[in-house]
Design a protein around this motif. Sequence first.
Motif, PDB file in Angstrom:
ATOM      1  N   GLN A  47       8.916 -11.451  -4.738  1.00 14.22           N
ATOM      2  CA  GLN A  47       7.454 -11.171  -4.277  1.00 14.22           C
ATOM      3  C   GLN A  47       7.305 -11.018  -2.650  1.00 14.22           C
ATOM      4  OE1 GLN A  47       4.231 -13.633  -5.167  1.00 14.22           O
ATOM      5  NE2 GLN A  47       2.516 -11.970  -5.412  1.00 14.22           N
ATOM      6  N   ALA A  48       7.817 -12.063  -1.486  1.00 13.19           N
ATOM      7  CA  ALA A  48       7.679 -12.071  -0.290  1.00 13.19           C
ATOM      8  C   ALA A  48       9.189 -10.877  -0.072  1.00 13.19           C
ATOM      9  CB  ALA A  48       8.090 -13.440  -0.133  1.00 13.19           C
ATOM     10  N   ALA A  49       9.609 -10.505  -0.284  1.00 14.17           N
ATOM     11  CA  ALA A  49      10.331  -9.160  -0.315  1.00 14.17           C
ATOM     12  C   ALA A  49       9.992  -7.965  -0.444  1.00 14.17           C
ATOM     13  CB  ALA A  49      11.466  -8.746  -1.137  1.00 14.17           C
ATOM     14  N   LYS A  50       8.926  -7.617  -1.854  1.00 12.73           N
ATOM     15  CA  LYS A  50       8.265  -6.759  -2.146  1.00 12.73           C
ATOM     16  C   LYS A  50       6.841  -6.376  -1.131  1.00 12.73           C
ATOM     17  CE  LYS A  50       9.204  -6.652  -6.726  1.00 12.73           C
ATOM     18  NZ  LYS A  50       8.900  -6.386  -8.163  1.00 12.73           N
ATOM     19  N   MET A  51       6.183  -7.808  -0.383  1.00 13.25           N
ATOM     20  CA  MET A  51       5.254  -7.350   0.356  1.00 13.25           C
ATOM     21  C   MET A  51       6.072  -7.290   1.641  1.00 13.25           C
ATOM     22  SD  MET A  51       3.778 -11.081  -0.783  1.00 13.25           S
ATOM     23  CE  MET A  51       1.735 -11.015   0.236  1.00 13.25           C
ATOM     24  N   GLY A  52       7.305  -7.619   1.710  1.00 12.67           N
ATOM     25  CA  GLY A  52       8.165  -6.873   3.102  1.00 12.67           C
ATOM     26  C   GLY A  52       8.030  -5.532   3.560  1.00 12.67           C
ATOM     27  N   ARG A  53       8.583  -5.381   2.292  1.00 15.33           N
ATOM     28  CA  ARG A  53       9.067  -3.909   2.609  1.00 15.33           C
ATOM     29  C   ARG A  53       7.275  -3.141   2.104  1.00 15.33           C
ATOM     30  NH1 ARG A  53      12.017  -4.907  -2.170  1.00 15.33           N
ATOM     31  NH2 ARG A  53      10.265  -3.934  -3.642  1.00 15.33           N
ATOM     32  N   ASP A  54       6.023  -3.949   2.341  1.00 21.21           N
ATOM     33  CA  ASP A  54       5.082  -2.824   1.445  1.00 21.21           C
ATOM     34  C   ASP A  54       4.693  -2.079   3.316  1.00 21.21           C
ATOM     35  OD1 ASP A  54       2.488  -1.687   1.442  1.00 21.21           O
ATOM     36  OD2 ASP A  54       1.606  -3.484   1.028  1.00 21.21           O
ATOM     37  N   ARG A  55       4.633  -1.157   3.353  1.00 21.57           N
ATOM     38  CA  ARG A  55       4.236  -0.083   4.322  1.00 21.57           C
ATOM     39  C   ARG A  55       2.491   0.036   4.996  1.00 21.57           C
ATOM     40  NH1 ARG A  55       7.413  -2.986   5.397  1.00 21.57           N
ATOM     41  NH2 ARG A  55       9.363  -2.761   5.863  1.00 21.57           N
ATOM     42  N   SER A  56       1.566  -0.210   3.803  1.00 16.53           N
ATOM     43  CA  SER A  56       0.075  -0.402   4.337  1.00 16.53           C
ATOM     44  C   SER A  56      -0.060  -1.530   5.456  1.00 16.53           C
ATOM     45  CB  SER A  56      -0.240  -0.684   2.930  1.00 16.53           C
ATOM     46  OG  SER A  56      -0.215  -2.121   3.047  1.00 16.53           O
ATOM     47  N   ASN A  57       1.257  -2.280   5.663  1.00 18.91           N
ATOM     48  CA  ASN A  57       1.007  -3.840   7.205  1.00 18.91           C
ATOM     49  C   ASN A  57       1.909  -2.578   7.361  1.00 18.91           C
ATOM     50  OD1 ASN A  57      -1.436  -5.415   5.770  1.00 18.91           O
ATOM     51  ND2 ASN A  57       0.186  -6.431   4.623  1.00 18.91           N
ATOM     52  N   PRO A  58       1.546  -2.325   9.130  1.00 19.44           N
ATOM     53  CA  PRO A  58       2.671  -2.024  10.215  1.00 19.44           C
ATOM     54  C   PRO A  58       3.936  -2.923  10.398  1.00 19.44           C
ATOM     55  CG  PRO A  58      -0.022  -1.827  11.278  1.00 19.44           C
ATOM     56  CD  PRO A  58      -0.118  -2.523   9.817  1.00 19.44           C
ATOM     57  N   LEU A  59       4.726  -2.909  10.268  1.00 24.42           N
ATOM     58  CA  LEU A  59       5.934  -3.582  11.110  1.00 24.42           C
ATOM     59  C   LEU A  59       6.057  -3.736  12.022  1.00 24.42           C
ATOM     60  CD1 LEU A  59       8.695  -3.927   9.701  1.00 24.42           C
ATOM     61  CD2 LEU A  59       9.719  -1.883  10.279  1.00 24.42           C
ATOM     62  N   ARG A  60       6.234  -4.960  12.932  1.00 22.34           N
ATOM     63  CA  ARG A  60       6.439  -5.184  13.980  1.00 22.34           C
ATOM     64  C   ARG A  60       7.209  -3.388  14.691  1.00 22.34           C
ATOM     65  NH1 ARG A  60       8.670 -10.765  15.414  1.00 22.34           N
ATOM     66  NH2 ARG A  60       8.898 -10.354  17.232  1.00 22.34           N
ATOM     67  N   SER A  61       6.827  -3.707  15.878  1.00 19.88           N
ATOM     68  CA  SER A  61       7.421  -2.492  17.096  1.00 19.88           C
ATOM     69  C   SER A  61       9.175  -2.859  17.707  1.00 19.88           C
ATOM     70  CB  SER A  61       6.724  -1.689  17.850  1.00 19.88           C
ATOM     71  OG  SER A  61       6.800  -2.557  18.963  1.00 19.88           O
ATOM     72  N   ASP A  62       9.232  -3.720  17.536  1.00 18.29           N
ATOM     73  CA  ASP A  62      10.722  -4.611  17.806  1.00 18.29           C
ATOM     74  C   ASP A  62      11.298  -4.630  16.419  1.00 18.29           C
ATOM     75  OD1 ASP A  62       8.848  -6.395  17.601  1.00 18.29           O
ATOM     76  OD2 ASP A  62       9.908  -7.995  19.270  1.00 18.29           O
ATOM     77  N   TRP A  63      11.235  -4.895  15.558  1.00 19.18           N
ATOM     78  CA  TRP A  63      11.809  -5.454  14.237  1.00 19.18           C
ATOM     79  C   TRP A  63      13.601  -4.556  14.606  1.00 19.18           C
ATOM     80  CZ3 TRP A  63      11.638  -8.611  11.634  1.00 19.18           C
ATOM     81  CH2 TRP A  63      12.312  -8.692   9.868  1.00 19.18           C
ATOM     82  N   GLU A  64      13.744  -3.830  14.846  1.00 18.58           N
ATOM     83  CA  GLU A  64      15.424  -3.612  15.040  1.00 18.58           C
ATOM     84  C   GLU A  64      15.891  -4.083  16.143  1.00 18.58           C
ATOM     85  OE1 GLU A  64      16.992  -1.838  12.446  1.00 18.58           O
ATOM     86  OE2 GLU A  64      15.458  -1.402  11.689  1.00 18.58           O
ATOM     87  N   GLU A  65      15.433  -4.721  16.789  1.00 15.42           N
ATOM     88  CA  GLU A  65      15.605  -5.299  18.381  1.00 15.42           C
ATOM     89  C   GLU A  65      15.808  -7.109  17.756  1.00 15.42           C
ATOM     90  OE1 GLU A  65      15.206  -1.433  19.311  1.00 15.42           O
ATOM     91  OE2 GLU A  65      13.633  -2.960  18.760  1.00 15.42           O
ATOM     92  N   VAL A  66      15.111  -7.265  16.523  1.00 16.62           N
ATOM     93  CA  VAL A  66      14.877  -8.944  16.921  1.00 16.62           C
ATOM     94  C   VAL A  66      15.439  -9.128  15.399  1.00 16.62           C
ATOM     95  CG1 VAL A  66      13.221  -8.542  18.196  1.00 16.62           C
ATOM     96  CG2 VAL A  66      12.046  -9.045  15.692  1.00 16.62           C
ATOM     97  N   LYS A  67      15.413  -7.993  14.282  1.00 13.33           N
ATOM     98  CA  LYS A  67      15.694  -9.094  13.269  1.00 13.33           C
ATOM     99  C   LYS A  67      17.040  -9.719  12.525  1.00 13.33           C
ATOM    100  CE  LYS A  67      17.991  -4.772  11.113  1.00 13.33           C
ATOM    101  NZ  LYS A  67      18.511  -3.125  10.991  1.00 13.33           N
ATOM    102  N   ASP A  68      18.276  -9.380  13.238  1.00 15.43           N
ATOM    103  CA  ASP A  68      19.383 -10.390  13.062  1.00 15.43           C
ATOM    104  C   ASP A  68      18.770 -11.330  13.446  1.00 15.43           C
ATOM    105  OD1 ASP A  68      20.294  -7.858  12.301  1.00 15.43           O
ATOM    106  OD2 ASP A  68      21.800  -7.830  13.782  1.00 15.43           O
TER     107      ASP A  68
END
Length: 185
Positions: free
Chosen positions: A94-115
């Motif tokens: 459920q957390a993974a599905k919610m994390g994929r939900d783009r009705s909430n904007p993804l943080r702008s620095d995601w690609e830089e910080v995800k690892d």
Amino acid sequence: MESEIAQSTDHIDEQEVDSDSSDEEVSKDLKLDGDTVYFYGRKLPYYEFSNFYPASFVIDGKEYKTSEHYFQSMKFIDDETAMEKVRNAKSPGQAAKMGRDRSNPLRSDWEEVKDGLMYDALKAKFSQHEDLKAVLLGTGTKLIVEHTKNDHYWGDGGDGGGQNMLGRLLVKLRDELAATSEPTP
């Protein structure tokens, strides 16, 4: 484009979210060797390495049920309500599905910080659970691979062509823990 980015950046194992039936299929195509530890499904060895494994931990005073809960909630650092909903999700799926939900904007620095965020989750999980730490350290110097065709970034893509970033971060953490652990008598 946004959905392609979301799919490529999410650590999501649809097979783990939806069923247990794929464990057998995943293990059939594995070419085992003594120098590599493969992990993926609930019924396979080393499931402890999965982000769906139930091992709660605390980071910054907040408890997370799994490393998947932590990782997915960090996508919404700018929206406390969305972040808390993901953190408190009933299951890692459920957390993974919610994390994929783009009705909430993804943080702008995601690609830089995800690892780095994934590493933080792994470090907390394995440092706060001595039994899990022992399993990780018990892999010695072996390569660790998340073997799944469902993920080419965090996993090996099922054919070894993926980046296996989760496995690489586990190896990095294992090496760090081994360097700071006291030898057993």
